[in-house]
Design a protein around this motif. Structure first.
Motif, PDB file in Angstrom:
ATOM      1  N   UNK A  64       0.798  -1.226   0.000  1.00 48.78           N
ATOM      2  CA  UNK A  64       0.000   0.000   0.000  1.00 48.78           C
ATOM      3  C   UNK A  64       0.832   1.278   0.000  1.00 48.78           C
ATOM      4  N   UNK A  65       2.168   1.166   0.056  1.00 48.33           N
ATOM      5  CA  UNK A  65       3.010   2.366  -0.016  1.00 48.33           C
ATOM      6  C   UNK A  65       3.900   2.355  -1.259  1.00 48.33           C
ATOM      7  N   UNK A  66       3.614   1.434  -2.199  1.00 48.75           N
ATOM      8  CA  UNK A  66       4.316   1.451  -3.478  1.00 48.75           C
ATOM      9  C   UNK A  66       5.590   0.640  -3.539  1.00 48.75           C
ATOM     10  N   UNK A  67       5.874  -0.155  -2.507  1.00 50.07           N
ATOM     11  CA  UNK A  67       7.034  -1.042  -2.541  1.00 50.07           C
ATOM     12  C   UNK A  67       6.618  -2.409  -3.068  1.00 50.07           C
TER      13      UNK A  67
ATOM     14  N   UNK B 121       9.871   1.707  -3.644  1.00 48.82           N
ATOM     15  CA  UNK B 121       9.531   2.837  -4.510  1.00 48.82           C
ATOM     16  C   UNK B 121       9.349   2.480  -5.961  1.00 48.82           C
ATOM     17  N   UNK B 122       8.783   1.294  -6.254  1.00 47.48           N
ATOM     18  CA  UNK B 122       8.636   0.895  -7.654  1.00 47.48           C
ATOM     19  C   UNK B 122       7.405   1.522  -8.311  1.00 47.48           C
ATOM     20  N   UNK B 123       6.485   2.040  -7.509  1.00 49.85           N
ATOM     21  CA  UNK B 123       5.320   2.739  -8.057  1.00 49.85           C
ATOM     22  C   UNK B 123       5.562   4.240  -8.073  1.00 49.85           C
TER      23      UNK B 123
ATOM     24  N   UNK C 223      -6.282   4.376  -8.240  1.00 50.01           N
ATOM     25  CA  UNK C 223      -6.384   5.303  -7.116  1.00 50.01           C
ATOM     26  C   UNK C 223      -6.000   4.593  -5.826  1.00 50.01           C
ATOM     27  N   UNK C 224      -5.283   5.307  -4.973  1.00 56.07           N
ATOM     28  CA  UNK C 224      -4.928   4.775  -3.663  1.00 56.07           C
ATOM     29  C   UNK C 224      -4.439   5.930  -2.799  1.00 56.07           C
ATOM     30  N   UNK C 225      -4.763   5.895  -1.542  1.00 53.61           N
ATOM     31  CA  UNK C 225      -4.313   6.955  -0.654  1.00 53.61           C
ATOM     32  C   UNK C 225      -2.792   6.991  -0.602  1.00 53.61           C
ATOM     33  N   UNK C 226      -2.192   8.175  -0.686  1.00 59.65           N
ATOM     34  CA  UNK C 226      -0.730   8.268  -0.604  1.00 59.65           C
ATOM     35  C   UNK C 226      -0.250   7.909   0.790  1.00 59.65           C
ATOM     36  N   UNK C 227       0.984   7.408   0.922  1.00 65.75           N
ATOM     37  CA  UNK C 227       1.513   7.089   2.248  1.00 65.75           C
ATOM     38  C   UNK C 227       1.630   8.342   3.094  1.00 65.75           C
TER      39      UNK C 227
ATOM     40  N   UNK D  57       6.838   8.119   5.600  1.00 72.47           N
ATOM     41  CA  UNK D  57       7.926   8.390   4.661  1.00 72.47           C
ATOM     42  C   UNK D  57       9.160   8.892   5.388  1.00 72.47           C
ATOM     43  N   UNK D  58       8.942   9.753   6.402  1.00 71.76           N
ATOM     44  CA  UNK D  58      10.076  10.272   7.159  1.00 71.76           C
ATOM     45  C   UNK D  58      10.825   9.133   7.835  1.00 71.76           C
TER      46      UNK D  58
END
Length: 206
Positions: free
Chosen positions: A33-36, A99-101, A171-175, A180-181
């Motif tokens: 859900x965070x693009x990994x 970070x592949x997305x 569509x998906x909610x951004x992390x 991210x920090x």
């Protein structure tokens, strides 16, 4: 995803996709859900391919890890795991790619298939299959991709990028910024730790 899958496959098959026998390869990519992504690559070879691949990579997993990392400098990779089955001349490689997305200017999440007019088969909700025979291997390699999008992905559709290649758009909610920090702080700490280890090794040699 950009060219993450294609680069990994080229690395793995540089010494193995030869001869006149068609080889089968399966690539599974599970995106969170965070693009990994969690990548799993499995393949069975003939005797000649196995001998060559084994001498270059199978008996030296660190060389395989190094070559993949060199070919993918834009990505942070970890958790490499290589399992071999000498009896059946097959291997299974798994690794994490972060970070592949991408999120485009319209706020859509993008996953690039790196294929023009990709023939995608929907296996289940958020899960797709793509079968490809790369021209660079003369038809001697058939790749089956299983792409599993996050459960949170909504309004999934297949579109084309500026180069005519098929891409997933959803569509998906951004992390969250807090996550991210923490994620990037961890990566920075790994880099700093590696620097201190290298510095210590040089001082010990001196």
């Amino acid at each position: 995803m950009k060219t993450v899958i294609k680069i990994i496959i080229v690395c793995l098959l540089f010494f193995s996709a030869n001869g006149n026998t068609q080889s089968q390869q399966k690539i599974e990519m599970r995106i969170d859900s965070i693009g990994n992504a969690k990548l799993t690559v499995s393949m069975t070879m003939n005797a000649q391919q196995w001998q060559v691949w084994n001498s270059n990579y199978g008996n030296n997993p660190s060389a395989l890890k190094r070559d993949i990392e060199r070919s993918m400098p834009a990505y942070f990779l970890d958790d490499f795991n290589l399992d071999k089955d000498d009896m059946n001349r097959s291997f299974n490689l798994s690794l994490n790619a972060y970070g592949v997305c991408e999120i485009n200017k319209r706020g859509k999440w993008i996953v690039d298939t790196d294929q023009k007019n990709a023939q995608l088969t929907e296996l289940a909700e958020n899960k797709y299959m793509l079968v490809s025979s790369p021209v660079e291997y003369g038809g001697n390699l058939q790749q089956t991709f299983i792409i599993e999008l996050p459960n949170d992905a909504k309004n999934i559709k297949v579109d084309k990028d500026a180069y005519g290649k098929s891409v997933f758009e959803f569509d998906m909610n951004p992390p969250s910024s807090g996550f991210n920090f923490m994620r990037w702080s961890g990566i920075v700490l790994l880099v700093i730790g590696g620097g201190w280890l290298g510095k210590g090794a040089l001082q010990n040699k001196a």
